[in-house]
Design an enzyme around this catalytic site. Structure first.
Site, short mmCIF file in Angstrom:
data_model
loop_
_atom_site.label_atom_id
_atom_site.label_comp_id
_atom_site.label_asym_id
_atom_site.label_seq_id
_atom_site.Cartn_x
_atom_site.Cartn_y
_atom_site.Cartn_z
N GLU A 55 26.12 0.04 7.74
CA GLU A 55 27.22 -0.14 6.79
C GLU A 55 27.77 -1.56 6.76
O GLU A 55 28.02 -2.17 7.81
CB GLU A 55 28.35 0.84 7.13
CG GLU A 55 29.48 0.85 6.12
CD GLU A 55 30.34 2.08 6.26
OE1 GLU A 55 30.10 3.05 5.51
OE2 GLU A 55 31.23 2.09 7.13
N LYS A 62 30.91 -3.25 6.14
CA LYS A 62 32.32 -2.86 6.15
C LYS A 62 33.14 -4.01 6.72
O LYS A 62 33.10 -4.29 7.91
CB LYS A 62 32.47 -1.60 7.01
CG LYS A 62 33.87 -1.09 7.19
CD LYS A 62 33.83 0.15 8.09
CE LYS A 62 35.20 0.74 8.31
NZ LYS A 62 35.15 1.93 9.20
N ASN A 73 31.88 13.79 8.84
CA ASN A 73 32.64 12.61 9.25
C ASN A 73 33.33 12.90 10.57
O ASN A 73 34.16 13.80 10.66
CB ASN A 73 33.67 12.23 8.18
CG ASN A 73 34.26 10.85 8.40
OD1 ASN A 73 34.11 10.27 9.48
ND2 ASN A 73 34.92 10.31 7.40
N GLU A 92 28.53 10.71 10.52
CA GLU A 92 29.21 9.47 10.11
C GLU A 92 30.34 9.10 11.08
O GLU A 92 31.12 9.96 11.47
CB GLU A 92 29.81 9.64 8.71
CG GLU A 92 28.88 10.18 7.66
CD GLU A 92 29.64 10.56 6.39
OE1 GLU A 92 30.63 9.87 6.07
OE2 GLU A 92 29.28 11.56 5.76
N SER A 93 30.40 7.84 11.42
CA SER A 93 31.52 7.24 12.16
C SER A 93 31.49 7.53 13.67
O SER A 93 31.07 8.61 14.11
CB SER A 93 32.87 7.72 11.61
OG SER A 93 33.00 7.44 10.25
N GLU A 133 30.64 14.60 1.95
CA GLU A 133 31.23 14.46 3.28
C GLU A 133 32.25 15.57 3.57
O GLU A 133 33.14 15.83 2.77
CB GLU A 133 31.92 13.10 3.37
CG GLU A 133 32.65 12.86 4.68
CD GLU A 133 33.32 11.50 4.68
OE1 GLU A 133 32.60 10.49 4.65
OE2 GLU A 133 34.56 11.45 4.70
N LYS A 171 30.05 3.53 -1.34
CA LYS A 171 31.04 4.20 -0.51
C LYS A 171 32.44 3.84 -0.98
O LYS A 171 32.89 2.70 -0.86
CB LYS A 171 30.87 3.85 0.97
CG LYS A 171 31.70 4.76 1.87
CD LYS A 171 31.38 4.54 3.32
CE LYS A 171 32.18 5.52 4.18
NZ LYS A 171 31.99 5.26 5.62
#
Length: 248
Positions: free
Chosen positions: A40, A42, A172, A202-203, A152, A103
């Site tokens: 990603e 970000k 997530n 995710e994350s 998500e 995103k």
């Protein structure tokens, strides 16, 4: 003058034909990848502020591709994440050819057109932001525009959205209200997703060993941003991370 007009219109039709060409599939890229990492781009987050304010969209995404990413995620929200639609265009212009996830917090069809116009392959839809009916409507519109959907979810109450059969189901690990991250969320919810679903965690993924454990739990995709972006050379950090995943 008419000949020039005809030339302009003909060229415009060529441009539109290129825009409508099938984009690389993120779903297929994850299934084909040995690591499944969605790297990603970000620059900022609401909880941590600037992560890499000087991060360049014409450098880092291409470096991710060159260092083994299966796909990319690019934040396009301006206020809270320091993103922009142009970052996806810049990534493509720099030479990126792997799938890119648009995103953002998509709540309206207009945003889907923005995603398609800047060259994204897939768009994120967040169950917490949408009713199931609105999510279904936006998913249909996304597919009509040639966009795949990463849907998500982040708790048991949202798992019913998986019935909409998105291209990819995301879990997530970060609570969108408190921004507290817990990878256990993925393990807890994985077995309750459809077996045939392409699953993305995710994350909060910072340990290469976690990738292998999540894959054993049924995940094919792993979205990682801050672990790479907070370093001096995100692409090189990705390469080291992948090497560690393979060696474990």
């Amino acid at each position: 003058m008419q000949d020039i007009l005809q030339e302009i219109v003909a060229h415009k039709r060529q441009e539109l034909a290129q825009m409508r060409m099938k984009k690389p599939s993120m779903r297929e890229a994850l299934l084909a990848s040995s690591t499944g990492i969605i790297a990603e781009f970000k620059r900022k987050s609401p909880s941590k502020g600037w992560i890499k304010e000087d991060g360049q969209a014409d450098i880092i995404p291409l470096s991710y591709q060159q260092n083994g990413a299966a796909a990319l995620s690019i934040l396009t929200d301006k206020k809270y994440f320091g993103g922009h639609d142009d970052f996806i265009r810049m990534a493509h212009q720099s030479g990126v050819t792997i799938p890119i996830l648009y995103k953002n917090f998509v709540v309206d069809e207009y945003q889907l057109y923005e995603a398609a116009l800047c060259g994204a392959s897939a768009v994120l839809l967040i169950a917490a932001c949408l009713t199931k009916q609105d999510c279904s409507r936006l998913m249909r519109s996304a597919h009509e525009l040639g966009l795949e959907v990463l849907l998500e979810m982040h708790d048991e109450h949202e798992l019913e959205y998986a019935e909409l059969e998105p291209d990819m189901c995301g879990i997530n690990n970060r609570h969108l209200g408190s921004f507290v991250t817990d990878v256990e969320t993925s393990y807890r919810l994985a077995e309750r997703l459809p077996k045939e679903a392409v699953k993305v965690s995710e994350s909060g993924i910072s340990n290469p060993q976690t990738i292998n454990e999540l894959r054993s739990a049924g995940f094919q995709g792993f979205l990682i941003g801050e672990t790479f972006m907070k370093t001096d050379n995100p692409g090189a950090t990705l390469r080291e991370f992948i090497n560690d995943v393979i060696s474990k």
